[in-house]
Design a protein around this motif. Structure first.
Motif, PDB file in Angstrom:
ATOM      1  N   ILE A 256      73.075 -75.379  47.826  1.00  0.00           N
ATOM      2  CA  ILE A 256      74.320 -76.145  47.823  1.00  0.00           C
ATOM      3  C   ILE A 256      74.859 -76.376  46.413  1.00  0.00           C
ATOM      4  CG2 ILE A 256      73.903 -77.321  50.019  1.00  0.00           C
ATOM      5  CD1 ILE A 256      72.861 -79.725  48.432  1.00  0.00           C
ATOM      6  N   ARG A 257      74.048 -76.060  45.402  1.00  0.00           N
ATOM      7  CA  ARG A 257      74.501 -76.309  44.030  1.00  0.00           C
ATOM      8  C   ARG A 257      73.710 -75.425  43.067  1.00  0.00           C
ATOM      9  NH1 ARG A 257      76.761 -80.946  41.258  1.00  0.00           N
ATOM     10  NH2 ARG A 257      76.045 -81.107  39.104  1.00  0.00           N
ATOM     11  N   ARG A 258      74.420 -74.874  42.082  1.00  0.00           N
ATOM     12  CA  ARG A 258      73.750 -74.121  41.019  1.00  0.00           C
ATOM     13  C   ARG A 258      74.392 -74.469  39.686  1.00  0.00           C
ATOM     14  NH1 ARG A 258      74.178 -68.652  38.611  1.00  0.00           N
ATOM     15  NH2 ARG A 258      75.847 -68.106  40.074  1.00  0.00           N
ATOM     16  N   GLU A 259      73.565 -74.913  38.754  1.00  0.00           N
ATOM     17  CA  GLU A 259      74.017 -75.200  37.394  1.00  0.00           C
ATOM     18  C   GLU A 259      73.559 -74.060  36.484  1.00  0.00           C
ATOM     19  OE1 GLU A 259      72.549 -78.983  36.182  1.00  0.00           O
ATOM     20  OE2 GLU A 259      73.121 -79.961  38.062  1.00  0.00           O
ATOM     21  N   GLN A 260      74.476 -73.540  35.700  1.00  0.00           N
ATOM     22  CA  GLN A 260      74.181 -72.400  34.845  1.00  0.00           C
ATOM     23  C   GLN A 260      74.387 -72.798  33.385  1.00  0.00           C
ATOM     24  OE1 GLN A 260      76.863 -68.852  34.919  1.00  0.00           O
ATOM     25  NE2 GLN A 260      75.038 -67.819  35.693  1.00  0.00           N
ATOM     26  N   TYR A 261      73.296 -72.707  32.596  1.00  0.00           N
ATOM     27  CA  TYR A 261      73.334 -73.090  31.190  1.00  0.00           C
ATOM     28  C   TYR A 261      73.115 -71.861  30.313  1.00  0.00           C
ATOM     29  CZ  TYR A 261      72.741 -77.886  32.875  1.00  0.00           C
ATOM     30  OH  TYR A 261      72.898 -79.085  33.517  1.00  0.00           O
ATOM     31  N   PHE A 262      73.802 -71.840  29.193  1.00  0.00           N
ATOM     32  CA  PHE A 262      73.629 -70.772  28.207  1.00  0.00           C
ATOM     33  C   PHE A 262      73.403 -71.431  26.852  1.00  0.00           C
ATOM     34  CE2 PHE A 262      75.113 -67.591  25.155  1.00  0.00           C
ATOM     35  CZ  PHE A 262      74.443 -66.459  25.603  1.00  0.00           C
ATOM     36  N   ASN A 263      72.221 -71.198  26.259  1.00  0.00           N
ATOM     37  CA  ASN A 263      71.844 -71.841  24.993  1.00  0.00           C
ATOM     38  C   ASN A 263      72.039 -73.349  25.062  1.00  0.00           C
ATOM     39  OD1 ASN A 263      71.118 -69.375  23.911  1.00  0.00           O
ATOM     40  ND2 ASN A 263      73.072 -69.068  22.869  1.00  0.00           N
ATOM     41  N   ASP A 264      71.530 -73.943  26.156  1.00  0.00           N
ATOM     42  CA  ASP A 264      71.515 -75.395  26.389  1.00  0.00           C
ATOM     43  C   ASP A 264      72.880 -75.997  26.687  1.00  0.00           C
ATOM     44  OD1 ASP A 264      68.734 -75.495  25.972  1.00  0.00           O
ATOM     45  OD2 ASP A 264      69.008 -75.700  23.807  1.00  0.00           O
ATOM     46  N   GLU A 265      73.926 -75.193  26.802  1.00  0.00           N
ATOM     47  CA  GLU A 265      75.245 -75.715  27.152  1.00  0.00           C
ATOM     48  C   GLU A 265      75.605 -75.298  28.580  1.00  0.00           C
ATOM     49  OE1 GLU A 265      78.284 -74.687  24.416  1.00  0.00           O
ATOM     50  OE2 GLU A 265      77.303 -75.624  22.686  1.00  0.00           O
ATOM     51  N   LEU A 266      76.110 -76.290  29.345  1.00  0.00           N
ATOM     52  CA  LEU A 266      76.516 -75.998  30.714  1.00  0.00           C
ATOM     53  C   LEU A 266      77.714 -75.053  30.704  1.00  0.00           C
ATOM     54  CD1 LEU A 266      76.209 -76.560  33.774  1.00  0.00           C
ATOM     55  CD2 LEU A 266      77.812 -78.475  33.461  1.00  0.00           C
TER      56      LEU A 266
ATOM     57  N   THR B  35      64.262 -70.066  34.020  1.00  0.00           N
ATOM     58  CA  THR B  35      64.513 -70.086  32.585  1.00  0.00           C
ATOM     59  C   THR B  35      64.303 -68.685  32.042  1.00  0.00           C
ATOM     60  OG1 THR B  35      63.745 -72.378  32.414  1.00  0.00           O
ATOM     61  CG2 THR B  35      63.885 -71.111  30.371  1.00  0.00           C
ATOM     62  N   GLN B  36      65.328 -68.148  31.406  1.00  0.00           N
ATOM     63  CA  GLN B  36      65.271 -66.794  30.866  1.00  0.00           C
ATOM     64  C   GLN B  36      65.508 -66.831  29.365  1.00  0.00           C
ATOM     65  OE1 GLN B  36      68.171 -64.113  32.553  1.00  0.00           O
ATOM     66  NE2 GLN B  36      67.909 -62.583  30.941  1.00  0.00           N
ATOM     67  N   THR B  37      64.590 -66.255  28.590  1.00  0.00           N
ATOM     68  CA  THR B  37      64.763 -66.126  27.143  1.00  0.00           C
ATOM     69  C   THR B  37      64.817 -64.654  26.792  1.00  0.00           C
ATOM     70  OG1 THR B  37      62.361 -66.338  26.874  1.00  0.00           O
ATOM     71  CG2 THR B  37      63.690 -68.316  26.534  1.00  0.00           C
ATOM     72  N   ASN B  38      65.750 -64.303  25.921  1.00  0.00           N
ATOM     73  CA  ASN B  38      66.013 -62.906  25.590  1.00  0.00           C
ATOM     74  C   ASN B  38      65.830 -62.668  24.095  1.00  0.00           C
ATOM     75  OD1 ASN B  38      67.071 -62.293  28.336  1.00  0.00           O
ATOM     76  ND2 ASN B  38      68.709 -63.677  27.707  1.00  0.00           N
ATOM     77  N   TYR B  39      65.132 -61.580  23.776  1.00  0.00           N
ATOM     78  CA  TYR B  39      64.855 -61.227  22.388  1.00  0.00           C
ATOM     79  C   TYR B  39      65.279 -59.777  22.134  1.00  0.00           C
ATOM     80  CZ  TYR B  39      61.736 -65.302  22.259  1.00  0.00           C
ATOM     81  OH  TYR B  39      61.209 -66.563  22.317  1.00  0.00           O
TER      82      TYR B  39
ATOM     83  N   LYS C 232      63.956 -57.119  19.453  1.00  0.00           N
ATOM     84  CA  LYS C 232      62.785 -57.060  18.588  1.00  0.00           C
ATOM     85  C   LYS C 232      62.118 -58.428  18.644  1.00  0.00           C
ATOM     86  CE  LYS C 232      64.435 -53.255  15.757  1.00  0.00           C
ATOM     87  NZ  LYS C 232      64.775 -52.745  14.415  1.00  0.00           N
ATOM     88  N   ASP C 233      61.984 -59.153  17.556  1.00  0.00           N
ATOM     89  CA  ASP C 233      61.336 -60.465  17.585  1.00  0.00           C
ATOM     90  C   ASP C 233      62.327 -61.599  17.369  1.00  0.00           C
ATOM     91  OD1 ASP C 233      58.768 -59.403  17.970  1.00  0.00           O
ATOM     92  OD2 ASP C 233      58.555 -59.003  15.825  1.00  0.00           O
ATOM     93  N   THR C 234      63.614 -61.319  17.470  1.00  0.00           N
ATOM     94  CA  THR C 234      64.647 -62.316  17.220  1.00  0.00           C
ATOM     95  C   THR C 234      65.172 -62.880  18.532  1.00  0.00           C
ATOM     96  OG1 THR C 234      65.322 -61.163  15.200  1.00  0.00           O
ATOM     97  CG2 THR C 234      66.866 -62.763  16.128  1.00  0.00           C
ATOM     98  N   LEU C 235      65.104 -64.218  18.663  1.00  0.00           N
ATOM     99  CA  LEU C 235      65.632 -64.872  19.862  1.00  0.00           C
ATOM    100  C   LEU C 235      67.150 -64.750  19.878  1.00  0.00           C
ATOM    101  CD1 LEU C 235      65.259 -66.675  22.380  1.00  0.00           C
ATOM    102  CD2 LEU C 235      65.429 -68.660  20.856  1.00  0.00           C
ATOM    103  N   ILE C 236      67.673 -64.204  20.956  1.00  0.00           N
ATOM    104  CA  ILE C 236      69.107 -63.983  21.077  1.00  0.00           C
ATOM    105  C   ILE C 236      69.766 -65.046  21.939  1.00  0.00           C
ATOM    106  CG2 ILE C 236      70.888 -62.368  21.849  1.00  0.00           C
ATOM    107  CD1 ILE C 236      69.344 -61.528  19.341  1.00  0.00           C
ATOM    108  N   SER C 237      69.142 -65.398  23.048  1.00  0.00           N
ATOM    109  CA  SER C 237      69.772 -66.356  23.957  1.00  0.00           C
ATOM    110  C   SER C 237      68.751 -66.932  24.911  1.00  0.00           C
ATOM    111  CB  SER C 237      70.906 -65.693  24.759  1.00  0.00           C
ATOM    112  OG  SER C 237      70.390 -64.675  25.591  1.00  0.00           O
TER     113      SER C 237
END
Length: 299
Positions: A275-285, A249-253, A255-260
């Protein structure tokens, strides 16, 4: 799990965490270990040209919105190095070849890569190693002419510190110089990257580990520069009961603003191969990757 082990200066330039700088020949890291600019290069009496015949194949399929977007085939030799890679796109449900890359390896007697010849020798990489097996020198040739020389410097824990790149007889500094800190068990816990020209601190990376020595948290703080804003990234790592890396799980900011927020979830077979990797961006597959492996029978 089959690994793509081709090491090139081009890839290193894309991974700023691995970058280094000129001018660190006698620096001392934060735990007092001396960093030396040159190490004895281990040479082999002979090197053996590997047969460019694959023994194994890995298939990676990228699904988006339930449909195949692209497929990649990777063929490996008996040293687990990729000797051919094919990229396919999809049009009207049918695959079409986008491009192919081939690599012929030459190996030293100890199994390390002596050279990699890419796409019929249009690009060639030759490698030198220290006596402890670290890759400390890479020569890149294009159409038979020397293009760039890269020299890699490590501290006495074996961690990367800096990279000297020589291009047209000019030594170039890439990204900065790392000073590393370790815990009592010798685990890398903190790295500080300094600008190779000004000496200013540019980035701080810290890691924490579980009782098995597996990394569970990582923070990357970029202090910004002339053209970039300060930003932070936080990583959390999880593992399954077999010790396989199962989730990041990666969170990116900025300054102090959550970006993604980005999440990758992994599944493995009984041999520990992904055998499998699921990639989500801002909770969307965003993408679903499936991996398949097979042995290619000798002809």
């Amino acid at each position: 799990m089959y690994k793509y082990q081709r090491i090139t200066a081009i890839l290193l330039l894309l991974w700023v965490f691995l970058f280094g700088a000129a001018g660190c020949s006698t620096e001392t890291d934060s735990v007092g270990s001396e960093i030396t600019e040159t190490s004895e290069i281990k040479t082999s009496e002979t090197s053996v040209t590997a047969e460019n015949q694959p023994c194994c194949r890995e298939t990676i399929t990228d699904y988006r919105d339930g449909e195949i977007q692209e497929r990649r085939l990777k063929f490996y030799d008996t040293h687990d190095n990729c000797v051919r890679e094919e990229w396919y796109g999809m049009e009207n449900g049918e695959p079409y070849l986008i491009r192919t890359e081939t690599t012929v390896y030459e190996y030293n007697e100890d199994g390390t890569i002596a050279a990699a010849n890419v796409n019929d020798g249009r690009e060639q990489y030759r490698y030198g190693y220290s006596t402890d097996g670290k890759n400390i020198r890479e020569e890149e040739y294009r159409n038979g002419e020397l293009y760039m020389v890269s020299e890699f410097i490590y501290d006495d824990h074996g961690e990367f510190v800096c990279l000297h790149g020589t291009f047209h007889d000019e030594v170039t500094c890439y990204g900065g110089r790392w000073e590393n800190e370790y815990d009592a068990q010798g685990l890398w816990i903190k790295g500080m990257r300094y600008d190779c020209e000004t000496g200013e601190l540019r980035e701080v990376v810290e890691k924490t580990y579980d009782e098995n020595g597996q990394i569970v948290q990582e923070t990357r703080e970029s202090l910004g520069g002339e053209y970039t804003e300060p930003n932070n990234s936080y990583y959390e790592y999880q593992y399954d009961e077999n010790g396989n890396h199962s989730k990041t799980t990666q969170t990116n900011y900025i300054k102090d603003t959550l970006i993604s927020t980005q999440v990758n979830i992994y599944a493995y077979d009984t041999d520990g191969r992904i055998i499998r990797r699921e990639q989500y961006f801002n909770d969307e597959l965003q993408s679903l990757y499936e991996y398949a492996y097979e042995t290619i029978a000798e002809s």
